[in-house]
Design a protein around this motif. Structure first.
Motif, short mmCIF file in Angstrom:
data_model
loop_
_atom_site.label_atom_id
_atom_site.label_comp_id
_atom_site.label_asym_id
_atom_site.label_seq_id
_atom_site.Cartn_x
_atom_site.Cartn_y
_atom_site.Cartn_z
N ALA A 64 0.81 -1.22 0.00
CA ALA A 64 0.00 0.00 0.00
C ALA A 64 0.85 1.27 0.00
O ALA A 64 0.31 2.36 0.21
CB ALA A 64 -0.92 0.00 1.22
N LEU A 65 2.13 1.16 -0.28
CA LEU A 65 3.02 2.31 -0.22
C LEU A 65 2.57 3.47 -1.11
O LEU A 65 2.75 4.64 -0.73
CB LEU A 65 4.44 1.87 -0.57
N PRO A 66 1.97 3.24 -2.28
CA PRO A 66 1.49 4.38 -3.08
C PRO A 66 0.44 5.25 -2.39
O PRO A 66 0.20 6.38 -2.83
CB PRO A 66 0.91 3.70 -4.32
N LEU A 67 -0.19 4.75 -1.32
CA LEU A 67 -1.17 5.58 -0.60
C LEU A 67 -0.50 6.64 0.26
O LEU A 67 -1.17 7.57 0.73
CB LEU A 67 -2.05 4.70 0.29
N VAL B 190 -3.01 -3.61 -7.86
CA VAL B 190 -3.68 -3.61 -9.16
C VAL B 190 -3.89 -2.17 -9.65
O VAL B 190 -3.71 -1.87 -10.83
CB VAL B 190 -5.02 -4.37 -9.07
N ALA B 191 -4.22 -1.26 -8.74
CA ALA B 191 -4.41 0.14 -9.12
C ALA B 191 -3.09 0.76 -9.58
O ALA B 191 -3.06 1.54 -10.54
CB ALA B 191 -4.99 0.92 -7.93
N ARG B 192 -2.01 0.43 -8.90
CA ARG B 192 -0.70 0.95 -9.31
C ARG B 192 -0.34 0.45 -10.71
O ARG B 192 0.17 1.20 -11.55
CB ARG B 192 0.37 0.54 -8.30
N ARG B 193 -0.62 -0.81 -10.94
CA ARG B 193 -0.35 -1.38 -12.27
C ARG B 193 -1.17 -0.66 -13.34
O ARG B 193 -0.72 -0.50 -14.48
CB ARG B 193 -0.69 -2.87 -12.24
N ALA B 194 -2.39 -0.22 -12.97
CA ALA B 194 -3.25 0.48 -13.90
C ALA B 194 -2.89 1.96 -14.05
O ALA B 194 -3.55 2.67 -14.80
CB ALA B 194 -4.71 0.36 -13.45
N GLY B 195 -1.87 2.43 -13.32
CA GLY B 195 -1.44 3.81 -13.44
C GLY B 195 -2.22 4.80 -12.62
O GLY B 195 -2.13 6.01 -12.86
N VAL B 196 -3.00 4.33 -11.64
CA VAL B 196 -3.83 5.23 -10.84
C VAL B 196 -2.98 6.21 -10.05
O VAL B 196 -3.36 7.37 -9.88
CB VAL B 196 -4.74 4.42 -9.91
N PHE B 197 -1.81 5.77 -9.58
CA PHE B 197 -1.02 6.61 -8.68
C PHE B 197 0.11 7.35 -9.36
O PHE B 197 0.83 8.11 -8.72
CB PHE B 197 -0.44 5.74 -7.55
N GLY B 198 0.33 7.13 -10.62
CA GLY B 198 1.33 7.89 -11.35
C GLY B 198 2.72 7.76 -10.78
O GLY B 198 3.26 6.68 -10.61
N GLY B 199 3.31 8.90 -10.44
CA GLY B 199 4.70 8.96 -10.02
C GLY B 199 5.01 8.19 -8.77
O GLY B 199 6.14 7.76 -8.56
N ALA B 200 4.01 8.01 -7.86
CA ALA B 200 4.28 7.27 -6.62
C ALA B 200 4.73 5.85 -6.94
O ALA B 200 5.65 5.32 -6.34
CB ALA B 200 3.03 7.24 -5.74
N ALA B 201 4.07 5.23 -7.93
CA ALA B 201 4.45 3.87 -8.29
C ALA B 201 5.84 3.84 -8.92
O ALA B 201 6.64 2.95 -8.66
CB ALA B 201 3.43 3.28 -9.26
N ASP B 202 6.14 4.85 -9.75
CA ASP B 202 7.45 4.88 -10.38
C ASP B 202 8.56 4.99 -9.35
O ASP B 202 9.61 4.38 -9.48
CB ASP B 202 7.53 6.06 -11.35
N ALA B 203 8.30 5.77 -8.29
CA ALA B 203 9.32 5.94 -7.26
C ALA B 203 9.60 4.62 -6.55
O ALA B 203 10.74 4.31 -6.22
CB ALA B 203 8.87 6.99 -6.25
N VAL B 204 8.55 3.86 -6.31
CA VAL B 204 8.74 2.55 -5.65
C VAL B 204 9.42 1.58 -6.60
O VAL B 204 10.37 0.89 -6.24
CB VAL B 204 7.39 1.99 -5.18
N ASP B 205 8.95 1.52 -7.86
CA ASP B 205 9.50 0.56 -8.80
C ASP B 205 10.98 0.83 -9.08
O ASP B 205 11.74 -0.09 -9.38
CB ASP B 205 8.74 0.60 -10.12
N ALA B 206 11.39 2.10 -8.98
CA ALA B 206 12.78 2.43 -9.24
C ALA B 206 13.71 1.76 -8.26
O ALA B 206 14.90 1.59 -8.53
CB ALA B 206 12.97 3.94 -9.19
N GLY B 207 13.17 1.36 -7.08
CA GLY B 207 14.00 0.69 -6.08
C GLY B 207 14.39 -0.69 -6.49
O GLY B 207 15.22 -1.29 -5.85
#
Length: 642
Positions: free
Chosen positions: A283-286, A625-642
């Motif tokens: 739930a980190l994108p929240l 699933v929401a992060r995969r769908a792009g709901v959170f935008g940059g928040a997901a990218d920041a996590v995935d970059a790790g």
């Protein structure tokens, strides 16, 4: 005398506001069992049930239940028709008199408004009654359906104490009496023609020595902004999941600002190392509040010494925190228990992910001693010793026997680690997914040490590389006619525990496997033997131990599926996860947007009847699933970059 049975939950209505929860039947009633068994219905607070009976009637009639619905603010409205009053006063067979029971649960409190409404042409005088049964059953007794723990009501009858928790009942304008060990609240009111009348009662709980407390309201995220073009299945599921995560948010009494998710209601309504860490990570994108709080709360409880009774070891992150010792099915767990092999590497992984997502450097810097202690435990745990024979060099555990959990990975039931022929693994157990967590934790820990100019990063990377090489040599199963796949585990004799399990799906994205190996795993977890169409089975249909309603040998756990989806996406194999995502979306519709802890693996939405609902990491699956769908935008990218 019949053996007590664990209560079923699948057809009950729950409301949670950590650390308080209420469970009722769909008509809103909480009726004590006539056989003296505890069941699960009632008002619970901090691992103690305070009320095992909340019975409402109008002129002695509980009414005929016709509906219940949940409001946006979390209140539940239970509607019943009062047909006896209709029969006495109405000229037609249409329903004219109804009871709407509006229940609101807040931390340490339950409030009910009882609204009697009428479309009759005449005024009607009625007696509204609420009968409350006090209780002091601990959670472990409730969970196994054991006997109720009676409470003696004082003569004045407006309050009592349950295991030290003080309960006070208020019912304005009512008469109050104690009858047969129950508190009876009564109102005599006149319902006007084409009108309604409302009475109300509340119960408040004050715990002078709490283990967990409510989170500050400003640190409870209860909603999320959604784009209008989002898949409506996902929108409804995500909104409900975020609300459930809010209801599961709690803190420790000595640090109320460090919030975390309770694992799940009703059985695990407290801090759980593995569960709370995974829920916070998924739930980190929240936002970062829960990740920060989870890391700091667990760091305060991190092991400092060796204690075989509790499983404590220096640097180890605990498994669970309870109000009292937890006695369950012959097993005895201390209030603070460390019997988990994976919480410690997962703590390191969450710290790294949160740091990459923007966690303040000062917060991370303050946790560096805990990080170093956790990494020390991790590498020492895998160090070769004579006692563990052929699993030397892997992160493993030894069964705690009757005093603790037999298995200490996320599949911690006694029968979870099985060979393909159904036989049980024995000796020290090295689970496949734990090696993935350990590899990722070592590499992530090295990055953190490098980032804060601390020594040890190169040694950790070298250790991780050695672990990957040992894993490649020891874990892969397969024959000339069967594509290779990782074993569920390696046992104390060095044998590959060759059941095909969902555990292997936790490996992609950790860095432990190379690209070809990750693709082989992707093919396995998306095969019909593991993909049920409603999520990933915990064990494949080809294995002798497979049973769709077993806890860990064939059922579907949504967090498990979400971890696999997330890992495949991070590994660049997101397209392979599309079927698993669709399965979770289908399940979200089938289970009314509130995914339970687990369900049957038979390929249909059949409940596992004792599953927690809500469950934090199940709710967090919606965020994946929401992060995969792009709901959170940059928040997901920041996590995935790790």
């Amino acid at each position: 005398m019949p053996q007590p049975l664990q209560p079923f939950l699948h057809d009950l209505v729950s409301q949670v506001a950590a650390p308080t929860q209420v469970w009722s039947t769909p008509d809103g009633q909480v009726v004590p069992r006539t056989d003296g068994a505890a069941g699960v219905l009632g008002l619970l607070h901090g691992d103690v049930r305070l009320l095992s009976g909340i019975e409402v009637s109008v002129d002695g009639d509980p009414g005929v239940p016709v509906a219940h619905r949940r409001r946006a603010d979390g209140a539940v409205i239970f509607t019943s028709l009062l047909r006896r009053l209709d029969a006495a006063h109405a000229r037609t067979g249409d329903p004219h008199v109804r009871l709407d029971r509006v229940r609101v649960v807040a931390p340490g409190r339950v409030d009910e408004e009882l609204v009697v409404g009428s479309t009759l042409d005449v005024d009607v005088e009625v007696r509204v009654e609420v009968r409350l049964t006090p209780d002091a059953s601990p959670m472990e007794t409730v969970r196994v359906g054991g006997p109720l723990v009676a409470v003696d009501l004082p003569p004045e009858g407006d309050g009592w104490s349950s295991d030290g928790i003080v309960v006070t009942v208020r019912a304005p304008r009512s008469t109050v009496g104690v009858e047969d060990g129950r508190l009876a609240l009564r109102w005599t009111v006149t319902v006007p023609a084409h009108g309604s009348v409302t009475v109300a009662w509340s119960a408040e709980a004050v715990d002078p020595a709490p283990v967990v407390v409510a989170a500050p309201p400003d640190l409870v995220a209860a909603d999320v902004l959604l784009e209008p073009d989002i898949d409506q299945r996902l929108a409804a599921w995500l909104e409900r999941s975020v609300a459930d995560l809010a209801g599961l948010t709690m803190a420790l009494p000595d640090s109320p600002g460090d919030v975390f998710y309770a694992a799940g209601a009703p059985w695990y309504f407290t801090l759980f190392g593995r569960d709370s860490l995974w829920a916070a990570r998924l739930a980190l994108p929240l936002g970062l509040d829960v990740a920060r709080g989870t890391l700091r709360a667990l760091a305060r409880l991190q092991g400092r010494s060796e204690d075989p009774r509790t499983g404590e070891q220096p640097g180890k992150i605990p498994h669970e925190l309870r109000r009292n010792a937890y006695e369950l099915n012959g097993m005895s767990l201390p209030p603070l228990y460390y019997g988990t092999v994976d919480a410690t590497p997962l703590w390191v992984c969450l710290l790294h992910d949160a740091w990459r997502a923007g966690l303040d450097d000062d917060v991370v810097r303050a946790l560096l001693p805990n990080l170093e202690a956790a990494l020390g435990w991790l590498t020492a745990q895998a160090g070769p010793t004579e006692e563990v024979g052929d699993v030397a060099g892997f992160v493993r555990y030894v069964s705690a026997g009757s005093s603790g959990l037999a298995n200490q990975g996320w599949k911690d039931s006694d029968d979870a680690v099985r060979f393909a022929d159904g036989t049980y693994a024995a000796g020290a157990i090295a689970l496949c997914e734990v090696q993935g967590y350990a590899y990722e934790a070592a590499v992530s820990g090295a990055a953190l040490l490098d980032g804060f100019d601390r020594p040890g990063g190169d040694d950790l990377r070298a250790w991780a590389q050695g672990l990957a090489e040992r894993f490649r040599a020891a874990f892969w199963c397969g024959t000339d006619t069967d594509e290779p796949y990782p074993a569920l585990a390696v046992d104390g004799s060095g044998r590959r525990v060759d059941a095909l399990s969902s555990n292997i799906g936790h490996l992609p994205g950790t860095g432990l496997l190379n690209l070809e190996e990750e693709w082989r795993v992707a093919q396995r977890v998306t095969s019909p033997a593991l993909d049920s169409g409603y999520g990933l089975r915990t064990m494949s249909t080809r294995d002798a131990a497979y049973a769709p309603l077993s806890y860990h040998c064939g059922s579907v756990w949504p967090h498990d599926t979400a971890i696999v989806v997330d890992g495949l996406t991070r590994a660049g194999l997101g397209d392979a996860a599309a079927g698993l995502v669709e399965g979770l979306l289908a399940a979200s519709v089938a289970f009314d947007q509130r995914l339970p802890e687990l369900w049957s693996g038979e390929g249909a939405p059949v409940p596992y009847p004792a599953a927690c609902r809500p469950q934090a990491w199940s709710a967090a699956a919606a965020v994946v699933v929401a992060r995969r769908a792009g709901v959170f935008g940059g928040a997901a990218d920041a996590v995935d970059a790790g």
